[in-house]
Design a protein around this motif. Sequence first.
Motif, mmCIF file in Angstrom:
data_model
loop_
_atom_site.group_PDB
_atom_site.id
_atom_site.type_symbol
_atom_site.label_atom_id
_atom_site.label_comp_id
_atom_site.label_asym_id
_atom_site.label_seq_id
_atom_site.Cartn_x
_atom_site.Cartn_y
_atom_site.Cartn_z
ATOM 1 N N PHE A 1 8.720 2.231 -0.712
ATOM 2 C CA PHE A 1 7.323 1.798 -0.697
ATOM 3 C C PHE A 1 6.595 2.338 -1.930
ATOM 4 N N LEU B 1 5.078 0.202 -5.253
ATOM 5 C CA LEU B 1 3.705 0.359 -5.730
ATOM 6 C C LEU B 1 3.675 0.758 -7.205
ATOM 7 N N ALA C 1 7.601 -6.928 -6.520
ATOM 8 C CA ALA C 1 7.632 -6.334 -5.179
ATOM 9 C C ALA C 1 8.488 -7.175 -4.243
ATOM 10 N N LEU D 1 1.176 -2.861 1.358
ATOM 11 C CA LEU D 1 1.408 -3.354 0.001
ATOM 12 C C LEU D 1 0.586 -4.592 -0.323
#
Length: 236
Positions: free
Chosen positions: A58, A62, A76, A132
């Motif tokens: 995660f 980012l 992503a 996200l």
Amino acid sequence: MNQRLKNELRAAFHAPAPERKAAFLKQHRRRELGRWELAAIQAGYIPWWIWGASLALFGAILWVAYHVRGMGAWYAAALTPFLALLAVTENGRSQFYQMEELELACRMGRHSVVLARMVSLGLFHLALLAGLTTPLAAWGGLALARTGVYLLTPYLLTAALGMELTRRARGREGLVACGGGAALVSALGLFLATRRAVLDLPEGFPLWVAALALSTAAAGIEVMRSLREMEELQWN
């Protein structure tokens, strides 16, 4: 052994009739677990490194998305298959280590345990993907719904492909096959990132919605097939 000795042994070791048996059993009734309570308990049996790797991935997504503003959602989406790989690896852990028969001897049905772990880890990953969506939409100038579709589609596609490979391959071969499937979906995501100018057109979004619907259906079918196979194995 003659009959007289048998009768004497039977009389010497004769067990008296149980007293207040029903009352005793009522005091120790087995407590039934609810669905969410079972999911919470099984979440504690998921290895810590699965949670840690999910959080690390995660953070990596980012970081990458921040440094490639405007293309963050695409990169992503190319990394979310590895998040799904963690879930598939955990759900098939007993198959990878050939511990299915041991789990069948436990109190809870194996299909209930695996489903509880799927729910626990799936909700956790869904929360990460939701976390996200907002920053990726802001950095890329995209709508929240569009960004969510871009993230969920490769995740569910990898999950469906991984569960199919897990059912067909056992042990380390299954683990390698699942890793290869995740890498293939990720490579496809990177290829689509180079075609962003075409795929970002408004008329192309319904195709993404259709791909998400198909991936969701495929993942649901694979879950049902896996649970059905577990029930058949436990019956046998």
